[in-house]
Structure formats: C-alpha cells, structure tokens
Design an enzyme around this catalytic site. Structure first.
Site, mmCIF file in Angstrom:
data_model
loop_
_atom_site.group_PDB
_atom_site.id
_atom_site.type_symbol
_atom_site.label_atom_id
_atom_site.label_comp_id
_atom_site.label_asym_id
_atom_site.label_seq_id
_atom_site.Cartn_x
_atom_site.Cartn_y
_atom_site.Cartn_z
ATOM 1 C CE LYS A 59 57.753 48.271 -12.559
ATOM 2 N NZ LYS A 59 57.846 48.384 -11.098
ATOM 3 C CD GLN A 103 55.621 49.940 -8.708
ATOM 4 O OE1 GLN A 103 55.922 48.966 -9.385
ATOM 5 N NE2 GLN A 103 56.303 51.057 -8.749
ATOM 6 C CG ASP A 126 61.312 44.908 -7.907
ATOM 7 O OD1 ASP A 126 61.733 45.556 -8.879
ATOM 8 O OD2 ASP A 126 60.223 45.112 -7.352
#
Ligand code: GUN
Length: 289
Positions: A59, A103, A126
C-alpha cells in the site's frame, strides 16, 4: 483437414488493469496538487503479522507511485483498544488526512467492529464502515470496499456484460461476498449468493454466466462447477499441496471451459490496492467539492 477446436479462456490480466488504474489515479493526484491539494492516506498496523506487513508495504509503494502522501502508524501488538481508538479519533479530526485504513486482522484483544465503526465514514477508504455498507446496499453513493470494486472494474474493462446475467457468488464475507453481490445487483445482474450451507453448490454454480469465488479453499472450484463459456473470477489466495500460491479455482481445468478467468497471482489481488488509491482520491474530492 480435421481441425480440433480447443476452447481456451481469456486470461484476465489484473496486473495490467491495476497499473492502468494507478496511472489514472496518478494523474488525478497531480491535478489536485496543482490546486494545492495533497491527498493523504493514514495506514495503521497493529503488531507485526508477516502477511499484514507485506500488504501494508504494498500500500505504501502504491502511494509513492501515485503521489499520495502516506502516513504509517506501526504500533505494538500490546496496544490497547482504547489507545487504538484514540489514534483513530485523532486522525478523524485531522484536516490533512483524507483516508484512514486499519489493517486487519487486529490482535484478539481488540474488537475489530468497534475500530471500524470509529473511523469517520468520510475517511472510510476501505469501505468497511456500516455507513458505507448501508449506502452500497441502498444503491447510494459512498466508499465501496476495494476488492469488490476491483472485481467489477475487471469485468467492465474486459467488456464482460453484467446486465441481465446470472451471477453466482460463492462466499458471504463482509469484505468480499456481500459487497460484490450488492455491486453485481447494482449493475443489473441476477445474483445468487452461495455459502457453506448451500444444498447443492455445484448445481447453483453451474448456472452462472459470471462466477465469483471467495471461499478460501485451495482449488475448490473445478471444471464441473463451471458452465461452458462462463467468466470466472477467483478471489482466493491459498497454498496448494506443494506450498505454491494458488486460488480457490482449479485454474488448469477451468480455463479450458471458461470464456475468461483471473489467474492467482496476478488477477484480483493487484486490483485491491489500485481501488484503494482510487478511494483516497474520492475521499479528497468529497472533502473539497
Ligand atoms: N486485511 C486483508 N485485506 C485487507 C483490506 O483490504 N483492508 C484492510 N484494512 N485489512 C485487510
């Protein structure tokens, strides 16, 4: 002379499409920069799960490539839920942060749902927040989670028509199965979601014009689950009996029957990060519109 027709699926190149999308994002980021706007993503990793470290590293690399500023918070495994929530709240309050990504998975002592719900829906790149999921299910604007968005993008860029088609999704997770089903519905597909309690999975899968497989079982879907000419999208990331990376679909047998298929690696995987970058730009545009 007798010529044998061998049906071979088109191999969907997720790596190439992902690069195209990142190049498009790069241009949008540069255009925003011209106006004095920096796009910023904050990434939080709790502990040092090796797979998470790889994902977070990828990322960061994608941020560098596209020109998105990334802020990395690599915090210890022992971090309490309260401390993590405090960090999320402080990032929610920061004017210079457009997107927040925590995460997953989180250590067992932290309630993942609570953390996801703490992220401001305006910064939920997300797309995991209930507000984002609710908007998606009602066909309203909002952040769409990255893997499902990437799947739709692959289908569109390979001219695989969804409208009116039989779409079968195997798997009902909040991260892939449910949101991809909603997206296929939004594109006017006729959608069936299968799972571990489905009575005759093979029979249902064989109806699909578009088959999306996200169950996390190595090479589970063999050719006898697939209708001749179907498009098969494999979301799996598994290891085969020799420890080699593979998907939920038995690629070798299914490619003889499908019209298009995603490989593992190089199919859906690279799309997730590209769509994350796209969501970061969307977050910045929402803020500055
Ligand atoms: N862990 C595995 N995939 C993902 C993802 O897409 N987002 C987050 N936040 N964590 C993950």
């Amino acid at each position: 002379m007798f010529k044998m027709e061998v049906n071979m699926a088109e191999i969907i190149d997720g790596k190439k499409v992902s690069k195209d999308i990142k190049d498009e994002v790069k241009e949008k980021v540069a255009a925003l920069k011209e106006k004095g706007i920096d796009v910023t993503l904050a990434v939080i990793q709790v502990g040092n799960d090796p797979a998470s470290t790889v994902y977070v590293g990828n990322k960061k690399k994608a941020c560098e490539y596209t020109g998105i500023r990334s802020l990395a918070y690599e915090i210890p495994e022992e971090t309490t839920e309260e401390e993590l929530l405090k960090l999320v709240h402080s990032l929610n309050d920061r004017e210079d942060v457009d997107g927040i990504l925590v995460q997953l998975p989180l250590p067992a002592h932290i309630d993942e749902d609570k953390v996801i719900q703490a992220i401001s829906p305006q910064k939920d790149v997300d797309g995991f927040h209930p507000v984002s999921m609710g908007a998606l299910s009602m066909g309203q604007k909002g952040f769409v989670s990255c893997t499902p968005a990437g799947i739709i993008e692959l289908l569109k860029r390979y001219n695989i028509d969804i409208d009116g088609k039989e779409c079968v999704v195997i798997g009902r997770s909040n991260i892939v199965g449910k949101p991809v089903a909603m997206l296929l519905l939004r594109e006017n597909g006729t959608v069936t979601v299968c799972h571990s309690h489905t009575a005759d999975l093979k029979e249902v899968a064989r109806r699909a014009d578009i088959l999306i497989v996200a169950i996390g079982k190595a090479k589970f879907v063999t050719a006898d689950y697939v209708k001749e000419g179907a498009a098969v999208i494999d979301v799996g990331m598994d290891r085969d009996e020799n420890g080699k990376l593979c998907g939920d679909v038995d690629f070798e047998s299914v490619k003889e029957k499908a019209c298009a298929i995603t490989p593992v690696p190089g199919g859906v995987g690279p799309m997730t990060i590209a769509m994350l970058m796209n969501n970061c730009v969307y977050a910045s545009m929402l803020k500055h519109k």
